[in-house]
Motif scaffolding. Structure first.
Motif, PDB file in Angstrom:
ATOM      1  N   MET A 286      72.911  50.268 -37.509  1.00  0.00           N
ATOM      2  CA  MET A 286      73.510  50.410 -36.474  1.00  0.00           C
ATOM      3  C   MET A 286      72.901  49.405 -35.067  1.00  0.00           C
ATOM      4  O   MET A 286      73.631  49.159 -34.107  1.00  0.00           O
ATOM      5  N   GLU A 287      71.422  49.220 -35.276  1.00  0.00           N
ATOM      6  CA  GLU A 287      71.046  48.527 -34.322  1.00  0.00           C
ATOM      7  C   GLU A 287      71.435  47.118 -34.436  1.00  0.00           C
ATOM      8  O   GLU A 287      71.584  46.433 -33.384  1.00  0.00           O
ATOM      9  N   ASP A 288      71.713  46.553 -35.431  1.00  0.00           N
ATOM     10  CA  ASP A 288      72.591  45.245 -35.572  1.00  0.00           C
ATOM     11  C   ASP A 288      73.933  45.053 -34.714  1.00  0.00           C
ATOM     12  O   ASP A 288      74.166  44.258 -34.093  1.00  0.00           O
ATOM     13  N   VAL A 289      74.637  46.482 -34.944  1.00  0.00           N
ATOM     14  CA  VAL A 289      75.672  46.490 -34.271  1.00  0.00           C
ATOM     15  C   VAL A 289      75.680  46.526 -32.590  1.00  0.00           C
ATOM     16  O   VAL A 289      76.450  45.871 -31.941  1.00  0.00           O
ATOM     17  N   ARG A 290      74.456  47.340 -32.152  1.00  0.00           N
ATOM     18  CA  ARG A 290      74.224  47.365 -30.567  1.00  0.00           C
ATOM     19  C   ARG A 290      73.830  45.919 -30.043  1.00  0.00           C
ATOM     20  O   ARG A 290      74.216  45.668 -29.232  1.00  0.00           O
ATOM     21  N   GLU A 291      73.021  45.177 -31.085  1.00  0.00           N
ATOM     22  CA  GLU A 291      72.577  43.873 -30.511  1.00  0.00           C
ATOM     23  C   GLU A 291      73.683  42.914 -30.459  1.00  0.00           C
ATOM     24  O   GLU A 291      73.967  42.125 -29.541  1.00  0.00           O
ATOM     25  N   GLU A 292      74.486  43.005 -31.658  1.00  0.00           N
ATOM     26  CA  GLU A 292      75.802  42.124 -31.527  1.00  0.00           C
ATOM     27  C   GLU A 292      76.886  42.508 -30.156  1.00  0.00           C
ATOM     28  O   GLU A 292      77.407  41.842 -29.666  1.00  0.00           O
ATOM     29  N   LEU A 293      76.775  43.885 -29.704  1.00  0.00           N
ATOM     30  CA  LEU A 293      77.539  44.329 -28.707  1.00  0.00           C
ATOM     31  C   LEU A 293      76.800  43.686 -27.308  1.00  0.00           C
ATOM     32  O   LEU A 293      77.776  43.253 -26.449  1.00  0.00           O
ATOM     33  N   ILE A 294      75.627  43.593 -27.143  1.00  0.00           N
ATOM     34  CA  ILE A 294      75.243  43.123 -26.149  1.00  0.00           C
ATOM     35  C   ILE A 294      75.258  41.533 -26.180  1.00  0.00           C
ATOM     36  O   ILE A 294      75.882  40.981 -25.189  1.00  0.00           O
ATOM     37  N   ARG A 295      75.445  40.833 -27.130  1.00  0.00           N
ATOM     38  CA  ARG A 295      75.813  39.468 -27.322  1.00  0.00           C
ATOM     39  C   ARG A 295      77.184  39.067 -26.787  1.00  0.00           C
ATOM     40  O   ARG A 295      77.318  38.147 -25.985  1.00  0.00           O
ATOM     41  N   ASN A 296      77.963  40.086 -27.300  1.00  0.00           N
ATOM     42  CA  ASN A 296      79.341  39.971 -26.998  1.00  0.00           C
ATOM     43  C   ASN A 296      79.711  40.235 -25.493  1.00  0.00           C
ATOM     44  O   ASN A 296      80.547  39.377 -24.632  1.00  0.00           O
ATOM     45  N   PHE A 297      79.095  41.022 -24.675  1.00  0.00           N
ATOM     46  CA  PHE A 297      79.126  41.349 -23.603  1.00  0.00           C
ATOM     47  C   PHE A 297      78.760  40.172 -22.595  1.00  0.00           C
ATOM     48  O   PHE A 297      79.268  39.821 -21.730  1.00  0.00           O
ATOM     49  N   ILE A 298      77.534  39.590 -23.078  1.00  0.00           N
ATOM     50  CA  ILE A 298      77.014  38.340 -22.379  1.00  0.00           C
ATOM     51  C   ILE A 298      78.178  37.156 -22.552  1.00  0.00           C
ATOM     52  O   ILE A 298      78.157  36.606 -21.377  1.00  0.00           O
ATOM     53  N   ARG A 299      78.455  36.834 -23.622  1.00  0.00           N
ATOM     54  CA  ARG A 299      79.410  35.737 -23.733  1.00  0.00           C
ATOM     55  C   ARG A 299      80.632  36.103 -22.959  1.00  0.00           C
ATOM     56  O   ARG A 299      81.107  35.035 -22.327  1.00  0.00           O
ATOM     57  N   GLU A 300      80.921  37.236 -22.648  1.00  0.00           N
ATOM     58  CA  GLU A 300      82.337  37.548 -21.928  1.00  0.00           C
ATOM     59  C   GLU A 300      82.029  38.007 -20.397  1.00  0.00           C
ATOM     60  O   GLU A 300      82.769  37.986 -19.759  1.00  0.00           O
ATOM     61  N   GLY A 301      80.686  37.696 -20.087  1.00  0.00           N
ATOM     62  CA  GLY A 301      80.243  37.587 -18.885  1.00  0.00           C
ATOM     63  C   GLY A 301      80.290  39.187 -18.021  1.00  0.00           C
ATOM     64  O   GLY A 301      80.737  39.241 -16.896  1.00  0.00           O
ATOM     65  N   GLN A 322      66.340  46.398 -22.753  1.00  0.00           N
ATOM     66  CA  GLN A 322      65.651  45.202 -22.007  1.00  0.00           C
ATOM     67  C   GLN A 322      65.214  44.219 -22.759  1.00  0.00           C
ATOM     68  O   GLN A 322      65.323  43.064 -22.273  1.00  0.00           O
ATOM     69  N   LYS A 323      64.563  44.404 -23.823  1.00  0.00           N
ATOM     70  CA  LYS A 323      63.916  43.306 -24.557  1.00  0.00           C
ATOM     71  C   LYS A 323      65.201  42.252 -25.053  1.00  0.00           C
ATOM     72  O   LYS A 323      65.090  41.219 -24.893  1.00  0.00           O
ATOM     73  N   ILE A 324      66.106  42.853 -25.931  1.00  0.00           N
ATOM     74  CA  ILE A 324      67.228  42.071 -26.245  1.00  0.00           C
ATOM     75  C   ILE A 324      68.125  41.530 -25.002  1.00  0.00           C
ATOM     76  O   ILE A 324      68.339  40.354 -25.159  1.00  0.00           O
ATOM     77  N   TRP A 325      68.111  42.175 -24.084  1.00  0.00           N
ATOM     78  CA  TRP A 325      69.040  41.725 -22.853  1.00  0.00           C
ATOM     79  C   TRP A 325      68.334  40.273 -22.364  1.00  0.00           C
ATOM     80  O   TRP A 325      68.967  39.230 -22.125  1.00  0.00           O
ATOM     81  N   ALA A 326      66.900  40.568 -22.310  1.00  0.00           N
ATOM     82  CA  ALA A 326      66.087  39.220 -21.749  1.00  0.00           C
ATOM     83  C   ALA A 326      66.153  38.157 -22.875  1.00  0.00           C
ATOM     84  O   ALA A 326      66.411  37.014 -22.201  1.00  0.00           O
ATOM     85  N   SER A 327      66.345  38.660 -23.960  1.00  0.00           N
ATOM     86  CA  SER A 327      66.013  37.264 -25.174  1.00  0.00           C
ATOM     87  C   SER A 327      67.298  36.877 -25.067  1.00  0.00           C
ATOM     88  O   SER A 327      67.333  35.262 -25.313  1.00  0.00           O
ATOM     89  N   GLU A 328      68.469  37.494 -25.085  1.00  0.00           N
ATOM     90  CA  GLU A 328      69.922  37.052 -25.326  1.00  0.00           C
ATOM     91  C   GLU A 328      70.242  36.159 -23.937  1.00  0.00           C
ATOM     92  O   GLU A 328      70.907  35.021 -23.969  1.00  0.00           O
ATOM     93  N   ARG A 329      69.866  36.601 -22.929  1.00  0.00           N
ATOM     94  CA  ARG A 329      70.224  35.890 -21.486  1.00  0.00           C
ATOM     95  C   ARG A 329      69.413  34.385 -21.563  1.00  0.00           C
ATOM     96  O   ARG A 329      70.012  33.488 -21.037  1.00  0.00           O
ATOM     97  N   LYS A 330      68.241  34.780 -22.095  1.00  0.00           N
ATOM     98  CA  LYS A 330      67.341  33.112 -22.149  1.00  0.00           C
ATOM     99  C   LYS A 330      68.159  32.145 -23.146  1.00  0.00           C
ATOM    100  O   LYS A 330      68.160  31.200 -22.840  1.00  0.00           O
ATOM    101  N   ILE A 331      68.569  32.905 -24.190  1.00  0.00           N
ATOM    102  CA  ILE A 331      69.570  31.870 -25.091  1.00  0.00           C
ATOM    103  C   ILE A 331      70.554  31.498 -24.586  1.00  0.00           C
ATOM    104  O   ILE A 331      70.934  30.279 -24.461  1.00  0.00           O
TER     105      ILE A 331
END
Length: 333
Positions: A286-301, A322-331
């Motif tokens: 489920m951690e993978d699911v949540r991380e993918e959810l963050i990525r989708n939200f970032i891609r969709e703005g 916070q850790k994943i958000w910062a990492s994905e926003r940087k990417i």
């Protein structure tokens, strides 16, 4: 008869021969439990009504049948050819009705992949069981030196008053996708353009992807099949685990083994555990699911506040978010 035996050999090779695969063994152990077997039969044949009771089921041997072929042996009994059988599970059921008890034979075949000759295979299995019943009745008449009332009964050894038990075979497909194989004998035939009359044979097929109401199951089988239905969609799987957390926290060992084998859930099961908390093993997935959810939200703005609220609601910790958000926003930038 040689063609019959050749078909049996072919079907056996498809299932791994006489040496069952790990999946075959696990699924057979699980579906052999009377309460699970009865639940599957009741769901499919009786729309979930509790007609078949676990305590009224009796295990039948699925290893060997004797196929009669007409002539008599030296003992005067109908000659038979022993056929090694490869059914998964076979049980006799006593169904109580107002006018007495009706006996029915149910067989269950479990498939982890589509079998494109399944209608012929099941039809052959059912026919062999009917043949075995005829052989048993004929043998009993001969044993009792009962030769019938006329020439027809004497020659056939089967009397006009004799009756067979119905045989119903159902296939349970332990896969997430739709069954794209034939569901009837007709679908396997190359028929002429003009209508030709023939007796069709239809599969009794249970496919998780086609089940609409899992509430008609009365055991953990419903949860197992619903898990298999959504196992390739991580978001739907997360929603299922959340809705039925109590079920998956106390899953029977046999059910957990099925999910580990067929859904490829990485979970450790100790030798002494009778119940397994599947939620522990699914948390990492489920951690993978949540991380993918963050990525989708970032891609969709999606705004930060909405993303944070949704992901925390799915069970992610504030620190991890916070850790994943910062990492994905940087990417993303």
């Amino acid at each position: 008869l040689s063609n019959v035996f050749l078909l049996l050999d072919i079907f056996t090779e498809h299932k791994g021969g006489r040496h069952l695969s790990k999946k075959d063994t696990i699924s057979k152990i699980y579906m052999s439990k009377n309460e699970i077997f009865a639940d599957a039969v009741n769901f499919y044949f009786f729309d979930g009504k509790q007609t078949v009771r676990p305590e009224h089921l009796r295990e039948l041997s699925s290893e060997e049948l004797a196929l009669p072929y007409g002539k008599e042996g030296q003992s005067g009994q109908p000659a038979t050819f022993p056929v090694q059988k490869y059914r998964d599970i076979l049980k006799e059921c006593a169904i109580k009705e107002n006018n007495g008890t009706i006996y029915v034979i149910y067989g269950i075949e479990v498939q982890s992949s589509v079998h494109y000759a399944m209608p012929v295979r099941n039809m052959l299995y059912d026919a062999l069981h009917y043949a075995a019943q005829v052989s048993e009745i004929v043998s009993e008449h001969r044993k009792n030196r009962d030769y019938g009332m006329d020439t027809g009964e004497f020659l056939s050894g089967f009397y006009r008053s004799d009756r067979l038990y119905p045989v119903h075979t159902m296939v349970i497909y332990f896969g997430a996708r739709t069954w794209d194989g034939p569901r009837s004998l007709k679908e396997m035939l190359r028929l002429p353009e003009k209508n030709v009359f023939f007796n069709d044979y239809r599969l009794n097929l249970l496919v998780p992807a086609e089940v609409e109401d899992f509430g008609k199951f009365h055991t953990q089988l419903g949860g197992v099949l619903e898990f298999l239905k959504v196992m390739e969609d991580k978001e739907e799987l997360a929603d299922l685990i959340r809705r039925k957390k109590d079920l998956f926290q106390e899953l029977s060992r046999e059910a957990a083994e099925v999910l580990r084998a067929f859904a490829k859930v990485d979970i450790k099961i100790s030798g002494s555990e009778e119940e397994v908390d599947m939620c522990r093993g699914i948390d990492e997935m489920m951690e993978d699911v949540r991380e993918e959810l963050i990525r989708n939200f970032i891609r969709e703005g999606t705004p930060y506040d909405i993303t944070r609220r949704c992901v925390l609601r799915e069970g992610m910790s504030e620190e991890q978010f916070q850790k994943i958000w910062a990492s994905e926003r940087k990417i993303a930038n």
